[in-house]
Motif scaffolding. Structure first.
Motif, PDB file in Angstrom:
ATOM      1  N   ALA A   1     -40.024 -44.278-113.562  1.00 28.30           N
ATOM      2  CA  ALA A   1     -40.755 -43.411-114.495  1.00 28.30           C
ATOM      3  C   ALA A   1     -40.192 -43.550-115.903  1.00 28.30           C
ATOM      4  CB  ALA A   1     -40.656 -41.961-114.033  1.00 28.30           C
TER       5      ALA A   1
ATOM      6  N   TRP B   1     -41.446 -39.031-118.882  1.00 25.40           N
ATOM      7  CA  TRP B   1     -41.942 -38.430-117.648  1.00 25.40           C
ATOM      8  C   TRP B   1     -40.823 -37.726-116.903  1.00 25.40           C
ATOM      9  CZ3 TRP B   1     -45.937 -42.033-114.786  1.00 25.40           C
ATOM     10  CH2 TRP B   1     -47.017 -42.287-115.648  1.00 25.40           C
TER      11      TRP B   1
ATOM     12  N   VAL C   1     -39.887 -36.603-112.415  1.00 27.38           N
ATOM     13  CA  VAL C   1     -40.158 -37.659-111.440  1.00 27.38           C
ATOM     14  C   VAL C   1     -39.260 -38.856-111.738  1.00 27.38           C
ATOM     15  CG1 VAL C   1     -42.538 -36.948-111.010  1.00 27.38           C
ATOM     16  CG2 VAL C   1     -42.062 -38.618-112.806  1.00 27.38           C
TER      17      VAL C   1
ATOM     18  N   PHE D   1     -43.017 -43.862-110.000  1.00 22.45           N
ATOM     19  CA  PHE D   1     -44.439 -43.553-109.867  1.00 22.45           C
ATOM     20  C   PHE D   1     -45.183 -44.736-109.261  1.00 22.45           C
ATOM     21  CE2 PHE D   1     -44.280 -45.739-113.913  1.00 22.45           C
ATOM     22  CZ  PHE D   1     -45.482 -46.437-114.004  1.00 22.45           C
TER      23      PHE D   1
ATOM     24  N   LYS E   1     -49.030 -46.350-109.422  1.00 29.84           N
ATOM     25  CA  LYS E   1     -50.292 -46.289-110.156  1.00 29.84           C
ATOM     26  C   LYS E   1     -51.437 -46.718-109.249  1.00 29.84           C
ATOM     27  CE  LYS E   1     -52.352 -47.536-114.597  1.00 29.84           C
ATOM     28  NZ  LYS E   1     -52.152 -48.256-115.878  1.00 29.84           N
TER      29      LYS E   1
ATOM     30  N   CYS F   1     -51.794 -41.655-111.113  1.00 28.34           N
ATOM     31  CA  CYS F   1     -50.430 -41.931-110.657  1.00 28.34           C
ATOM     32  C   CYS F   1     -49.932 -40.901-109.648  1.00 28.34           C
ATOM     33  CB  CYS F   1     -49.466 -41.945-111.842  1.00 28.34           C
ATOM     34  SG  CYS F   1     -49.773 -43.258-113.044  1.00 28.34           S
TER      35      CYS F   1
ATOM     36  N   GLY G   1     -46.340 -39.339-108.217  1.00 27.15           N
ATOM     37  CA  GLY G   1     -44.943 -39.211-108.633  1.00 27.15           C
ATOM     38  C   GLY G   1     -44.004 -39.167-107.441  1.00 27.15           C
TER      39      GLY G   1
ATOM     40  N   HIS H   1     -44.285 -30.416-111.635  1.00 22.08           N
ATOM     41  CA  HIS H   1     -45.018 -31.305-110.732  1.00 22.08           C
ATOM     42  C   HIS H   1     -46.517 -30.998-110.761  1.00 22.08           C
ATOM     43  CE1 HIS H   1     -41.174 -32.258-108.203  1.00 22.08           C
ATOM     44  NE2 HIS H   1     -41.160 -32.785-109.422  1.00 22.08           N
TER      45      HIS H   1
ATOM     46  N   PHE I   1     -47.771 -32.666-113.719  1.00 21.69           N
ATOM     47  CA  PHE I   1     -47.935 -34.098-113.458  1.00 21.69           C
ATOM     48  C   PHE I   1     -49.288 -34.350-112.814  1.00 21.69           C
ATOM     49  CE2 PHE I   1     -47.752 -37.829-110.766  1.00 21.69           C
ATOM     50  CZ  PHE I   1     -47.066 -38.761-111.519  1.00 21.69           C
TER      51      PHE I   1
ATOM     52  N   VAL J   1     -46.847 -35.148-106.461  1.00 20.96           N
ATOM     53  CA  VAL J   1     -45.450 -35.590-106.523  1.00 20.96           C
ATOM     54  C   VAL J   1     -44.816 -35.366-105.158  1.00 20.96           C
ATOM     55  CG1 VAL J   1     -43.181 -35.246-107.594  1.00 20.96           C
ATOM     56  CG2 VAL J   1     -45.267 -35.044-108.981  1.00 20.96           C
TER      57      VAL J   1
END
Length: 210
Positions: free
Chosen positions: A119, A123, A129, A132, A134, A139, A141, A167, A170, A178
């Protein structure tokens, strides 16, 4: 500067600055509590090691540099330097790479057959996180936590509760959940402790693909 580097390297190599040679300096200076350099100097030579002892160590040190190291340097060939650089750049880089892919995230990457990336620092601060995945511009985490190096599961779960909001942020910003991946050492090697998380991550990958 070059002279200091030589002296420092040789000193550490031959361990002449170790406790058995020069005494417990850190402990001794605290015991002395000197106000001046001279006060510490007098205390050391009187109570720890004599000036004569240190001078003899210095003479021994000089022999190590002018006889032992000088002889060893004279034995180094051009081919030795070439071989060393090749080993450093090729062999050791490969060994480091193999060690890296054998870590927990490397194992997870192989199991999931997806690319797992570290990360960005931003981030880490914003979302808590470590790595990650993708998937279709979104994404997932990952937080990887050891459970056998002074960090116990109850402590991690408490930390998870504290990080829940980041999270959630995120997920809101990047689309994926996550997951915590706990690692433990088994026979000297890192392994995934909560293997059930693998299926959860797989499900999230499939969800993001739709």
């Amino acid at each position: 500067m070059a002279k200091e580097w030589i002296l420092n390297s040789a000193m550490n190599r031959f361990q002449l600055n170790f406790k058995r040679n020069v005494g417990a300096t850190s402990e001794s200076i605290r015991k002395c509590s000197p106000k001046t350099l001279m006060e510490w100097r007098d205390y050391y030579f009187t109570n720890v090691k004599s000036k004569n002892h240190i001078e003899n160590l210095g003479k021994k040190f000089y022999v190590k540099i002018t006889e032992v190291i000088q002889y060893e340097v004279s034995q180094v060939t051009e081919q030795d330097c070439i071989d060393y650089l090749i080993q450093l750049v090729i062999d050791r880089t490969f060994d480091g790479y193999m060690t890296e892919i054998q870590t927990v995230y490397g194992q997870l990457q192989n199991i999931l057959d997806v690319r797992i990336e570290p990360a960005p620092d931003e981030w880490d601060r914003l979302f808590n996180v470590d790595f990650f995945i993708k998937i279709c511009e979104r994404c997932i985490g990952l937080q990887i936590k050891p459970v056998n190096s002074g960090i116990q599961l109850p402590e991690i779960h408490k930390e998870y509760a504290l990080q829940a909001k980041t999270h959630e942020k995120f997920t809101k910003n990047l689309g994926g959940k996550v997951f915590y991946v706990f690692s433990e050492k088994v026979n000297g090697k890192k392994e995934i402790a909560n293997k059930e998380v693998i299926e959860c991550i797989k499900n999230e990958i499939e969800r993001l693909k739709k």
